[in-house]
Scaffold this motif. Structure first.
Motif, PDB file in Angstrom:
ATOM      1  N   THR A   1       0.833  -1.199   0.000  1.00  0.00           N
ATOM      2  CA  THR A   1       0.000   0.000   0.000  1.00  0.00           C
ATOM      3  C   THR A   1       0.867   1.248   0.000  1.00  0.00           C
TER       4      THR A   1
ATOM      5  N   TRP B   1       2.515   1.763  -3.528  1.00  0.00           N
ATOM      6  CA  TRP B   1       1.602   2.163  -4.592  1.00  0.00           C
ATOM      7  C   TRP B   1       0.891   3.494  -4.347  1.00  0.00           C
ATOM      8  N   HIS B   2       0.632   3.832  -3.086  1.00  0.00           N
ATOM      9  CA  HIS B   2      -0.210   4.993  -2.812  1.00  0.00           C
ATOM     10  C   HIS B   2       0.467   6.115  -2.032  1.00  0.00           C
ATOM     11  N   ILE B   3       1.288   5.784  -1.082  1.00  0.00           N
ATOM     12  CA  ILE B   3       1.861   6.801  -0.202  1.00  0.00           C
ATOM     13  C   ILE B   3       3.202   7.324  -0.722  1.00  0.00           C
TER      14      ILE B   3
ATOM     15  N   VAL C   1       3.106  10.100  -3.328  1.00  0.00           N
ATOM     16  CA  VAL C   1       2.680  11.387  -2.778  1.00  0.00           C
ATOM     17  C   VAL C   1       3.838  12.058  -2.037  1.00  0.00           C
TER      18      VAL C   1
ATOM     19  N   ARG D   1       1.013  12.158 -11.441  1.00  0.00           N
ATOM     20  CA  ARG D   1       1.421  11.074 -10.549  1.00  0.00           C
ATOM     21  C   ARG D   1       1.455  11.630  -9.121  1.00  0.00           C
ATOM     22  N   GLY D   2       1.062  10.808  -8.164  1.00  0.00           N
ATOM     23  CA  GLY D   2       1.051  11.259  -6.770  1.00  0.00           C
ATOM     24  C   GLY D   2       0.076  12.391  -6.550  1.00  0.00           C
TER      25      GLY D   2
ATOM     26  N   ILE E   1      -2.590  12.940  -4.980  1.00  0.00           N
ATOM     27  CA  ILE E   1      -3.373  13.086  -3.754  1.00  0.00           C
ATOM     28  C   ILE E   1      -2.748  14.220  -2.950  1.00  0.00           C
TER      29      ILE E   1
END
Length: 93
Positions: free
Chosen positions: A7, A10-12, A15, A54-55, A57
């Protein structure tokens, strides 16, 4: 079931790298190329972070943003080991 590390990757992590990129370019005057070399990523990835592809968030927690900017200051003066240490420090927050 994904592990916490999956996680994060892929997600943090994107960012966090986006915020490092923004800070290095905006506050430290780094070029996209110098930013890519400093962070150990490609020039294309830097471009994607800066364009919001990209990133994308946004971090709303002001404490985390402050810590990311502090880390970017350390990274600007440090080496690749510094990037790893600061990235891990931010992830732990």
């Amino acid at each position: 079931m994904k592990t916490p590390c999956e996680t994060i990757v892929w997600h943090i992590l994107p960012v966090i790298r986006k915020e490092f990129t923004r800070s290095l370019v905006t506050h430290h005057g780094f070029t996209q190329r110098k930013t890519a070399v400093k962070l150990g990523i490609t020039d294309a990835t830097v471009s994607r972070y800066l364009s919001g592809k990209r990133g994308n968030i946004d971090i709303s927690n002001k404490r985390i943003l402050k810590e990311i900017n502090n880390s970017a200051n350390v990274i600007a003066k440090g080496n690749k080991k510094t990037v790893i240490q600061e990235t891990c420090r931010i992830c732990s927050l």
